[in-house]
Scaffold this active site. Structure first.
Site, PDB file in Angstrom:
ATOM      1  CE1 TYR A 124       3.243   7.287   6.179  1.00 41.70           C
ATOM      2  CE2 TYR A 124       5.065   6.872   7.657  1.00 41.70           C
ATOM      3  CZ  TYR A 124       4.514   7.565   6.607  1.00 41.70           C
ATOM      4  OH  TYR A 124       5.247   8.528   5.980  1.00 41.70           O
ATOM      5  CE  LYS A 191      -5.457  20.940   6.155  1.00 39.57           C
ATOM      6  NZ  LYS A 191      -5.001  22.320   6.069  1.00 39.57           N
ATOM      7  CG  ASP A 225      -2.167  23.616   6.501  1.00 43.08           C
ATOM      8  OD1 ASP A 225      -2.358  23.527   7.734  1.00 43.08           O
ATOM      9  OD2 ASP A 225      -3.052  23.970   5.707  1.00 43.08           O
ATOM     10  CG  ASP A 249       7.887   9.586   8.133  1.00 40.93           C
ATOM     11  OD1 ASP A 249       9.030   9.722   8.599  1.00 40.93           O
ATOM     12  OD2 ASP A 249       7.638   8.897   7.132  1.00 40.93           O
TER      13      ASP A 249
END
Ligand code: NAD
Length: 361
Positions: A124, A191, A225, A249
């Protein structure tokens, strides 16, 4: 002494929900001098710019703002006025509590978790290279020369910077928040197994910071995930979650969904000595001016603001008043009714009036 607060009404449903929040905050009896600042499409119409410098100056001066949602007009070159405000004021921590309130339909009871999202970098950061442009071609050629991996020539590119500096301050914020708010555990979500040099760095710094809080706040690591699944299946295992910008987000919307949706999800954007409070939801333009949408998220953002201002008692009273109205389920907006077409649903203003009524009892 009165607090001076910048009030940014926003656009779309912003002015309606901001007005509801302002009136509820005032009804707690805390003295606030509001300094109104216009940004977003209303400012574009009036002053020819989406984010006048006076808006940023007002927040810098007053240190605290309550902000309604704002539409991002397509084709203005602005990614988002909301993101621009966070960047201009370096509001690096986005704090979004997700808490169950009786009377709000949701799959679970007794959820009480907090998402602490890094607000300043990651995908972002707004560093993007458009497909087909000469700069993009040059960048791709350079990467293809230095990396063993091949990027297709017809790609667009978004850069994901994650720094030690920004990670340290967000993770420290998360642990300090946990300490201040009597929380027990911080979970770092990344991740890192795939993006070793960005998420991997984030996780490394999380471990370093966590070591300073050993014995006081528990620390856990999880992959994003798997966390998405765990949040749906066993949300009660979580307490404070700290995440890079993009995952934060996405998972904060998931968490809003766990407790009844965007209508009840408040938020805060916090920097060093400065904070802007706003609902998680956007400007829902199709409902603008209809006195229809749920003001709860914005009112609870006002409640978080009172807490930030040190007005703990008033904040608690406001939260209890909101809780009471939600639990009764009478003077609530359409989205909180069992049947969304229920003609007895309250309007935005009337729901705020009911909350003010509870505060005055
Ligand atoms: P949105 O949150 O504005 O609305 C999505 C849907 O959620 C609405 O159609 C409505 O059904 C529901 N909803 C939202 N707020 C509600 C409320 N208070 N009560 C009841 N239902 C509510 O998201 P969007 O449609 O994706 O975005 C609209 C505009 O808002 C876009 O321009 C977007 O950029 C902007 N936006 C602003 C912010 C912000 O100001 N911080 C945040 C998100 C989106």
């Amino acid at each position: 002494m009165a607090h001076t607060v910048t009030l940014i009404p926003g656009d779309g449903i912003g002015p309606e929900v901001s007005d509801a929040a302002r009136r509820c905050v005032e009804a707690t009896g805390v003295q606030i001098r509001w300094e109104e600042a216009i940004a977003g499409s209303t400012a574009l119409e009036k002053f020819g710019e989406l984010l006048p410098a006076s808006v940023i100056d007002s927040v810098k001066k007053n240190k605290v703002a309550l902000k309604g949602p704002m539409t991002t007009p397509i084709g203005t070159g602005f990614r988002s006025v909301n993101v621009a405000i966070r960047h201009a004021l370096d509001l690096y921590a986005c704090v979004r509590p997700a808490k169950t309130y009786a009377g709000v339909k949701s799959r679970y009871k007794d959820i009480d978790l907090v998402v602490v999202r890094e607000n300043s970098e990651d995908l972002y950061a707004g560093i993007e290279f458009e497909q087909g442009k000469p700069d993009t071609a040059a960048l791709i050629a350079q990467i293809n020369k230095t990396s063993k991996k091949h990027i297709r020539e017809d790609s667009g590119i978004s850069i994901k910077p994650i720094s030690r500096y920004a990670t340290q301050r967000i993770v420290t914020y998360a642990f300090e928040y946990a300490l201040r708010n009597n929380r027990k555990k911080v979970t770092a979500i990344t991740k890192a197994n795939i993006m070793k040099f960005t998420d991997g760095l984030f996780l490394k710094v999380c471990r370093e910071v966590a070591a300073n809080y050993a014995g006081r706040i528990a620390f856990e690591e999880a992959l994003v995930d798997n966390t998405a699944m765990q949040l749906v299946q066993r949300p009660h295992q979580f307490d404070v979650l700290v995440l890079p910008n993009l995952y934060g987000d996405i998972l904060s919307d998931l968490c809003a969904g766990l407790v009844g949706g965007l209508g009840v999800a408040p938020g805060a954007n916090i920097g060093d000595g400065m904070a802007v409070f706003e609902a998680v939801h956007g400007s829902a333009p199709k409902y603008a001016g209809m006195n229809k949408v749920n003001p709860t998220a914005m009112i609870l953002s006002g409640m978080l603001m009172l807490r930030y201002l040190g007005e703990e008692k008033a904040a608690l009273r406001l939260e209890q008043a909101v809780q009471a109205v939600l639990k009764e389920g009478t003077d609530v907006t359409y989205d909180l009714k069992a049947d969304r077409n229920d003609p007895s649903a309250a309007g935005t203003k009337e729901m705020a009036d009911a909350i003010i009524g509870k505060l005055k009892q």
